[in-house]
Design a protein around this motif. Structure first.
Motif, PDB file in Angstrom:
ATOM      1  N   GLU A  74       0.698  -1.339  -0.093  1.00  0.00           N
ATOM      2  CA  GLU A  74      -0.114   0.140   0.004  1.00  0.00           C
ATOM      3  C   GLU A  74       0.697   1.253  -0.032  1.00  0.00           C
ATOM      4  N   ARG A  75       2.093   1.235   0.742  1.00  0.00           N
ATOM      5  CA  ARG A  75       2.746   2.424   0.879  1.00  0.00           C
ATOM      6  C   ARG A  75       4.187   2.363   0.978  1.00  0.00           C
ATOM      7  N   LEU A  76       4.903   3.141   0.392  1.00  0.00           N
ATOM      8  CA  LEU A  76       6.414   3.127   0.591  1.00  0.00           C
ATOM      9  C   LEU A  76       6.994   4.255   1.162  1.00  0.00           C
ATOM     10  N   VAL A  93      19.724   1.622  -0.461  1.00  0.00           N
ATOM     11  CA  VAL A  93      18.502   2.301  -0.128  1.00  0.00           C
ATOM     12  C   VAL A  93      17.805   1.656   1.040  1.00  0.00           C
ATOM     13  N   GLU A  94      17.518   2.395   2.216  1.00  0.00           N
ATOM     14  CA  GLU A  94      16.863   1.877   3.284  1.00  0.00           C
ATOM     15  C   GLU A  94      15.385   2.433   2.905  1.00  0.00           C
ATOM     16  N   PHE A  95      14.521   1.537   3.376  1.00  0.00           N
ATOM     17  CA  PHE A  95      13.014   1.978   3.146  1.00  0.00           C
ATOM     18  C   PHE A  95      12.154   0.997   4.007  1.00  0.00           C
ATOM     19  N   ARG A  96      10.795   1.400   4.218  1.00  0.00           N
ATOM     20  CA  ARG A  96      10.056   0.822   5.072  1.00  0.00           C
ATOM     21  C   ARG A  96       8.486   0.820   3.856  1.00  0.00           C
ATOM     22  N   ALA A  97       8.080  -0.585   3.654  1.00  0.00           N
ATOM     23  CA  ALA A  97       7.384  -0.939   2.670  1.00  0.00           C
ATOM     24  C   ALA A  97       5.895  -1.205   3.613  1.00  0.00           C
ATOM     25  N   HIS A  98       4.710  -0.460   3.423  1.00  0.00           N
ATOM     26  CA  HIS A  98       3.782  -1.036   4.239  1.00  0.00           C
ATOM     27  C   HIS A  98       2.916  -1.963   3.211  1.00  0.00           C
ATOM     28  N   GLY A 103      -6.588  -8.384   6.504  1.00  0.00           N
ATOM     29  CA  GLY A 103      -7.203  -7.498   7.383  1.00  0.00           C
ATOM     30  C   GLY A 103      -6.254  -6.949   8.164  1.00  0.00           C
ATOM     31  N   HIS A 104      -5.065  -7.141   8.126  1.00  0.00           N
ATOM     32  CA  HIS A 104      -4.016  -6.770   9.368  1.00  0.00           C
ATOM     33  C   HIS A 104      -3.038  -5.839   8.656  1.00  0.00           C
ATOM     34  N   ALA A 105      -2.684  -4.611   9.171  1.00  0.00           N
ATOM     35  CA  ALA A 105      -1.502  -3.973   8.660  1.00  0.00           C
ATOM     36  C   ALA A 105      -0.103  -4.479   9.243  1.00  0.00           C
ATOM     37  N   GLY A 106       0.866  -4.294   8.025  1.00  0.00           N
ATOM     38  CA  GLY A 106       2.178  -4.622   8.452  1.00  0.00           C
ATOM     39  C   GLY A 106       2.999  -3.767   7.757  1.00  0.00           C
ATOM     40  N   SER A 107       4.344  -4.051   8.075  1.00  0.00           N
ATOM     41  CA  SER A 107       5.302  -3.302   7.210  1.00  0.00           C
ATOM     42  C   SER A 107       6.844  -3.911   7.268  1.00  0.00           C
ATOM     43  N   LEU A 108       7.527  -3.765   6.293  1.00  0.00           N
ATOM     44  CA  LEU A 108       8.753  -4.604   5.977  1.00  0.00           C
ATOM     45  C   LEU A 108       9.893  -3.426   5.964  1.00  0.00           C
ATOM     46  N   HIS A 109      10.923  -3.506   6.592  1.00  0.00           N
ATOM     47  CA  HIS A 109      12.110  -2.713   6.793  1.00  0.00           C
ATOM     48  C   HIS A 109      13.187  -3.458   6.189  1.00  0.00           C
ATOM     49  N   GLU A 110      13.812  -2.674   5.176  1.00  0.00           N
ATOM     50  CA  GLU A 110      14.932  -3.391   4.733  1.00  0.00           C
ATOM     51  C   GLU A 110      16.005  -2.220   4.293  1.00  0.00           C
ATOM     52  N   HIS A 111      17.177  -2.705   4.250  1.00  0.00           N
ATOM     53  CA  HIS A 111      18.112  -1.693   3.622  1.00  0.00           C
ATOM     54  C   HIS A 111      18.753  -2.384   2.628  1.00  0.00           C
ATOM     55  N   SER A 112      18.364  -2.191   1.306  1.00  0.00           N
ATOM     56  CA  SER A 112      19.044  -2.955   0.266  1.00  0.00           C
ATOM     57  C   SER A 112      20.329  -2.443  -0.439  1.00  0.00           C
ATOM     58  N   GLY A 125      20.370  -7.296  -2.949  1.00  0.00           N
ATOM     59  CA  GLY A 125      19.791  -8.149  -1.842  1.00  0.00           C
ATOM     60  C   GLY A 125      19.885  -7.085  -0.566  1.00  0.00           C
ATOM     61  N   PRO A 126      19.424  -7.661   0.656  1.00  0.00           N
ATOM     62  CA  PRO A 126      19.175  -6.977   1.954  1.00  0.00           C
ATOM     63  C   PRO A 126      20.839  -6.730   2.388  1.00  0.00           C
ATOM     64  N   ARG A 127      21.044  -5.508   3.050  1.00  0.00           N
ATOM     65  CA  ARG A 127      22.284  -5.402   3.471  1.00  0.00           C
ATOM     66  C   ARG A 127      22.165  -6.188   4.909  1.00  0.00           C
ATOM     67  N   SER A 128      21.268  -6.342   5.602  1.00  0.00           N
ATOM     68  CA  SER A 128      21.117  -6.910   6.923  1.00  0.00           C
ATOM     69  C   SER A 128      19.724  -7.801   6.798  1.00  0.00           C
ATOM     70  N   PRO A 129      19.357  -8.604   7.935  1.00  0.00           N
ATOM     71  CA  PRO A 129      18.066  -9.440   7.978  1.00  0.00           C
ATOM     72  C   PRO A 129      16.980  -8.185   7.590  1.00  0.00           C
ATOM     73  N   VAL A 130      15.794  -8.514   6.996  1.00  0.00           N
ATOM     74  CA  VAL A 130      14.744  -7.921   6.727  1.00  0.00           C
ATOM     75  C   VAL A 130      13.838  -8.055   7.938  1.00  0.00           C
ATOM     76  N   GLU A 131      13.391  -6.961   8.369  1.00  0.00           N
ATOM     77  CA  GLU A 131      12.285  -6.950   9.410  1.00  0.00           C
ATOM     78  C   GLU A 131      10.951  -6.607   9.120  1.00  0.00           C
ATOM     79  N   PHE A 132      10.171  -7.540   9.826  1.00  0.00           N
ATOM     80  CA  PHE A 132       8.667  -7.312   9.659  1.00  0.00           C
ATOM     81  C   PHE A 132       8.168  -6.795  10.796  1.00  0.00           C
ATOM     82  N   ASP A 133       7.233  -5.905  10.869  1.00  0.00           N
ATOM     83  CA  ASP A 133       6.922  -5.263  11.923  1.00  0.00           C
ATOM     84  C   ASP A 133       5.251  -5.603  11.839  1.00  0.00           C
TER      85      ASP A 133
END
Length: 133
Positions: A74-76, A93-98, A103-112, A125-133
Motif C-alpha cells: 500500500e505505501r512506501l 536504499v533503506e525503506f519501509r514498505a507497508h 485485514g491486518h496492517a504490517g510493514s517490511l523494513h529493509e536496507h537494500s 539483496g538486503p544488507r542486513s536481515p529484513v524486519e517485519f513489523d
C-alpha cells in the motif's frame, strides 16, 4: 477515473504509466538505485513478477518468485539513500514498505544493496536481515 491516471504505487505524484510503469514495460531502465527500488515496490503492488526477476542481480536472483495472493502493498517510505546516482555503479536504499494482509496492517523494513549489471541498476539483496513489523 482510469487506471492510467491513478498515482504510482511508489508514492511519487506521477501517474503509474509515467512513473514506474515505464520501467516495468522495458521502455527505459531506472536511472538511479532509488528509482529502481521504487519501481520494484510498484511491481510488488501491481503483481509484476517478471519485472521483479528481471531487475534482480543474476548472482542473487531466485529461479522463480511467487507473491502472496492476499498481500496488498500500500505505501512506501524511503528512509535513506547512499550513493546509487546516475553515474555510480553501487548504492543502497533503506525503506519501509507497508502492506495489508488478512485485514491486518504490517510493514517490511529493509536496507537494500543495488549495483549495475550490464549497465542497468539491479537489486542485489538486503544488507542486513529484513524486519517485519
Amino acid at each position: 477515473m482510469t487506471t492510467s491516471s491513478l498515482p504510482c504505487p511508489c508514492g511519487l505524484p506521477a501517474a503509474y504509466p509515467d512513473c514506474c510503469g515505464r520501467f516495468h514495460t522495458g521502455g527505459r531502465p531506472a536511472p538511479t538505485a532509488e528509482a529502481l527500488m521504487r519501481s520494484r515496490f510498484s511491481a510488488f503492488a501491481v503483481g509484476d513478477t517478471a519485472y521483479l526477476l528481471r531487475s534482480w542481480h543474476s548472482s542473487t536472483r531466485p529461479d522463480r518468485l511467487d507473491l502472496e495472493p492476499g498481500q496488498r502493498w500500500e505505501r512506501l517510505e524511503v528512509l535513506a539513500t547512499e550513493r546509487g546516482g546516475m553515474f555510480e555503479t553501487e548504492g543502497s536504499v533503506e525503506f519501509r514498505a507497508h502492506y495489508r494482509e488478512g485485514g491486518h496492517a504490517g510493514s517490511l523494513h529493509e536496507h537494500s544493496d543495488f549495483s549495475r549489471e550490464d549497465g542497468a541498476w539491479v537489486y542485489v539483496g538486503p544488507r542486513s536481515p529484513v524486519e517485519f513489523d
